[in-house]
Design a protein around this motif. Sequence first.
Motif, mmCIF file in Angstrom:
data_model
loop_
_atom_site.group_PDB
_atom_site.id
_atom_site.type_symbol
_atom_site.label_atom_id
_atom_site.label_comp_id
_atom_site.label_asym_id
_atom_site.label_seq_id
_atom_site.Cartn_x
_atom_site.Cartn_y
_atom_site.Cartn_z
ATOM 1 N N TYR A 132 -0.542 5.866 -1.285
ATOM 2 C CA TYR A 132 -1.941 5.399 0.157
ATOM 3 C C TYR A 132 -2.961 3.992 -0.755
ATOM 4 N N SER A 133 -3.667 4.554 -1.365
ATOM 5 C CA SER A 133 -4.817 3.661 -2.172
ATOM 6 C C SER A 133 -3.472 2.032 -2.462
ATOM 7 N N GLU A 134 -4.318 1.241 -2.786
ATOM 8 C CA GLU A 134 -3.697 0.216 -3.313
ATOM 9 C C GLU A 134 -5.049 -0.285 -4.596
ATOM 10 N N PRO A 135 -4.755 -1.518 -5.721
ATOM 11 C CA PRO A 135 -5.521 -1.573 -6.173
ATOM 12 C C PRO A 135 -7.343 -2.537 -5.462
ATOM 13 N N GLY A 136 -6.616 -3.056 -4.246
ATOM 14 C CA GLY A 136 -8.448 -3.886 -3.698
ATOM 15 C C GLY A 136 -7.826 -3.046 -2.519
ATOM 16 N N SER A 137 -7.219 -1.367 -1.800
ATOM 17 C CA SER A 137 -7.529 -0.650 -0.857
ATOM 18 C C SER A 137 -7.922 0.384 -1.292
ATOM 19 N N GLY A 138 -9.304 0.972 -1.844
ATOM 20 C CA GLY A 138 -9.570 2.508 -2.204
ATOM 21 C C GLY A 138 -10.181 3.189 -1.206
ATOM 22 N N SER A 139 -11.617 2.852 -0.950
ATOM 23 C CA SER A 139 -12.303 3.805 0.022
ATOM 24 C C SER A 139 -11.814 2.609 1.495
ATOM 25 N N ASP A 140 -11.689 1.656 1.266
ATOM 26 C CA ASP A 140 -11.085 0.903 2.475
ATOM 27 C C ASP A 140 -9.407 0.150 2.894
ATOM 28 N N LEU A 141 -9.176 2.022 2.420
ATOM 29 C CA LEU A 141 -8.019 2.301 3.068
ATOM 30 C C LEU A 141 -6.962 0.903 3.874
ATOM 31 N N ALA A 142 -7.236 1.163 5.114
ATOM 32 C CA ALA A 142 -6.659 -0.176 6.152
ATOM 33 C C ALA A 142 -6.347 -1.037 5.268
ATOM 34 N N GLY A 143 -7.045 -1.552 4.355
ATOM 35 C CA GLY A 143 -6.866 -2.851 4.107
ATOM 36 C C GLY A 143 -5.809 -3.259 3.090
ATOM 37 N N LEU A 144 -4.827 -2.095 3.109
ATOM 38 C CA LEU A 144 -3.801 -2.327 2.851
ATOM 39 C C LEU A 144 -2.931 -3.009 2.605
ATOM 40 N N GLN A 145 -2.132 -3.832 1.499
ATOM 41 C CA GLN A 145 -1.809 -5.318 1.567
ATOM 42 C C GLN A 145 0.027 -4.645 1.244
ATOM 43 N N THR A 146 0.635 -3.405 1.037
ATOM 44 C CA THR A 146 2.271 -3.502 0.714
ATOM 45 C C THR A 146 2.660 -3.711 2.009
ATOM 46 N N LYS A 147 3.313 -4.822 1.725
ATOM 47 C CA LYS A 147 3.932 -5.464 2.575
ATOM 48 C C LYS A 147 5.756 -5.276 3.366
ATOM 49 N N ALA A 148 5.989 -4.631 4.161
ATOM 50 C CA ALA A 148 7.444 -4.430 4.806
ATOM 51 C C ALA A 148 7.712 -5.329 6.018
ATOM 52 N N GLU A 149 9.036 -6.656 5.747
ATOM 53 C CA GLU A 149 8.926 -7.063 6.365
ATOM 54 C C GLU A 149 10.746 -7.052 6.703
ATOM 55 N N ASP A 150 10.534 -7.312 8.049
ATOM 56 C CA ASP A 150 11.393 -6.107 9.262
ATOM 57 C C ASP A 150 12.994 -7.647 8.853
ATOM 58 N N MET A 151 13.770 -7.374 8.210
ATOM 59 C CA MET A 151 14.920 -8.146 7.402
ATOM 60 C C MET A 151 16.325 -8.276 8.397
ATOM 61 N N GLY A 152 16.046 -7.299 9.716
ATOM 62 C CA GLY A 152 17.110 -7.266 10.655
ATOM 63 C C GLY A 152 17.816 -5.615 10.659
ATOM 64 N N ASP A 153 18.169 -5.577 9.809
ATOM 65 C CA ASP A 153 19.110 -4.317 9.373
ATOM 66 C C ASP A 153 18.031 -3.279 8.450
ATOM 67 N N HIS A 154 17.571 -3.772 7.774
ATOM 68 C CA HIS A 154 15.722 -3.129 6.877
ATOM 69 C C HIS A 154 14.924 -3.466 6.888
ATOM 70 N N TYR A 155 13.874 -2.719 6.928
ATOM 71 C CA TYR A 155 12.402 -3.395 5.620
ATOM 72 C C TYR A 155 12.821 -3.859 4.283
ATOM 73 N N LEU A 156 11.530 -5.157 3.681
ATOM 74 C CA LEU A 156 11.701 -5.272 2.769
ATOM 75 C C LEU A 156 9.919 -4.905 2.565
ATOM 76 N N VAL A 157 10.153 -3.943 1.274
ATOM 77 C CA VAL A 157 8.780 -3.816 0.833
ATOM 78 C C VAL A 157 8.590 -4.612 -0.129
ATOM 79 N N ASN A 158 7.609 -5.082 -0.458
ATOM 80 C CA ASN A 158 6.904 -5.687 -1.554
ATOM 81 C C ASN A 158 5.437 -5.383 -1.838
ATOM 82 N N GLY A 159 4.641 -5.038 -2.677
ATOM 83 C CA GLY A 159 3.391 -4.491 -3.604
ATOM 84 C C GLY A 159 3.291 -3.423 -4.472
#
Lengths: 399, 389
Positions: A132-159
């Motif tokens: 859940y939490s990220e270095p930049g998103s603690g109490s402001d959890l919904a500000g999370l930045q870990t990205k999942a890009e739609d690559m067609g047949d899969h998601y590419l996750v970075n964060g």
Amino acid sequence: MSNLETFREETRAWLEENCPASMRTPMPDEEQPWGGRNPSYPNPDTKVWMERMAARGWTAPAWPTEYGGGGLTPEENKILQQELKRIDARPCLNSFGIWMLGPALLEFATEEQKQKYLPPIVRGEIRWCQGYSEPGSGSDLAGLQTKAEDMGDHYLVNGQKVWTSYADKADWIFCLVRTDTSVKHEGISFLLIDMETEGVDPRPIKLISGSSPFCETFLTDVKVPKENLVGELNKGWTIAKRLLEHERAMISGMNMGAGEASLGGMEELAKEVFGELDGMIAHPTLRDTVTKHKMDEEAFNLTLRRTGELAKAGHGIGAEASIFKFYGSEMNKRRFEILLELLGTNALTTEGEGHDQDVMDISPQWLRSKGNSIEGGTTEVQLNIIAKRVLDLPEGGQA
Amino acid sequence: MTTENIEQPKTDFILSEEQTMLRDTAKQFFSEQVPISNLRKLRDEESADGIDREVWKQASELGLAGILIPEAYGGTDFGITGMGLVMEEAGRTLAATPLFSSSILSTLIMLEAASENQKQSILPAIAAGEMIVAVALEESGHHNPAAISLSAEKKDGGLVLNGRKTFVLDGHIADKLIIVARSNGQKGDTNGLSLCLVDADAEGLKVSRSKMVDSRNSAEVTCENLTVSADMILGTTDDGAAPLESALDQARILLSAEILGGVNEVFERTLEYLKERKQFGVPIGSFQALRHRASAIFSEIEICKAVVTFALSQSDKKSNQIARLASLTKARLGEASTLVSNEGLQMHGGIGMTDDVDIGLFMKRARVQLQLLGDPSFHRERYARLNGY
């Protein structure tokens, strides 16, 4: 005899026969039953106990039988818990899968996902952690930045995720990821990721207590199959919030009575340290401190009981979990401060000749308790939730 | 084996339909017939009685005066929880009636200690609201039953009382008084007390009204060679402490219910104010400093509700934990009412300092309630002692 009485008798007999003797003794920390792909069983009975319970679905007694659960009614479950307590049985399985993810899957996942993920949780075969939490998103959890890009047949996750409990020991992680960067809450999705996937790198964080239950988890070009999305795309925040309610309920009940258990009650401890005067704790101001705390605990327990009764009678419970999280975690912190005060420098000693291990074990727990009012939403976040959802106070003031 | 054999649900916290109806009746009665303006009127007109007798008559006709009294003695017998619900509503409007002095404190002592004859001669009149009975208990500024020293000398099978009592609720309008006197042992002994029922106009008894900060009735009582005949001693001479303590515990819990009503009322009014009052162009309830404090107060009140409700239901069940629970409850509610009245006033700002706004009246009442039958430190000490620490 009623069905419930029969159930109690049968349960009692089964537990008598199947709970190994060593599973009815106090549990050293290294014997905690976490299961998973690479389980550790310093005591082989831990495995026996878990597997016997899992075979009946009693690791998750209230879950439906079609997903491996026990299918027990609330009344039956209560009896099971009472009978377990009666013989001082150790927990058969610790599991974020059971405590947190499972209830969310039961509510939001597809039939196929339930069939795939729930039974291994019940059997203790897969150990989950929470991303859940990220270095930049603690109490402001919904500000999370870990990205999942739609690559067609899969998601590419970075964060990068942080405070992922036991990520270094977990098999899978349930993650909040950003699937739309143009909106905040409505751009979050709920994704399940196998920790063995290439690009997943958990690193333990050393805490003030000296232990490392949490990790930071780096996700670099992680390919995740699209069927691992739970619920609709961009609707993950709803699941996240529900899951947090389960987490808060778990934390508010956590650690209650821990620490003292091996030392006797706080009041006994005070008598031991300061002596007795006419049966009273001889130190009058600490006696009052102990008394205040014992009264707080009794009052708080009555509040939990009341809410339980109201919930059973059909009155809703939602934001109330914030009260328990707020009050329970603050009270637990006070409890450890009082224990430190009672034990003085003996509780601050971490190694030393003639020092009692039970007493030296207090300081890591005291340090750990500080996290109770931070994890799962800080005390300040809980107070914000009560103000908004229960008291309906207006928002937007800055002064 | 049968499936119809269902376990009785535990209901320590949930009201019965009958109790809900009673609460609704009480709510309507106090909000319509005894609003806060009633107390203001008594205060501003310097009413000689300090209560509105017409209102008390109406309350009695509704059965409120006899809630704790069994039907055999003309009461409505709704039990402790029933009375607690009524007290909560009375607390919301600061209703000045003899409900606590006569229908709770005196009634409970009668029920715990009195003989059948004594009950028959007094309880129906209390239930009908025709007789007000006050209890003369305290002798100093702090509640402390063990320290009672008003002397009761044994004579001709009866007692002769000499000494002084203070903070006697509704003392100057009472038709009879129950005087708690020491007939054995010394000041500080738990036992050795006698409960004496005397007429207000008895020779040797002097009652003078005092004024309290909450504008409610209180009196000083002096006994000078006051003769009490054997049949006016409730229960047995020297054995009054046990029934008194039992009555006091139930009364402490019921008083806590009244405090809870006041706490709820103050908090609801404060919340409204936080939503209405604008500064810097926005409602002050949008400022986090105030939101957090309001949320913390809300949590405290939820705890108070659980504690009071549980203590009431356990009283009805005659639990052996009542003494402990009474102290837990009275201490908690005393502390909570101090917190909530202080915060309520602060959040109202300057307007809260004015007599026109009711917050101040609630604060004054809260402090008198806090002292009545033991303040938080008295009850924390007692809770610790009862628990063996």
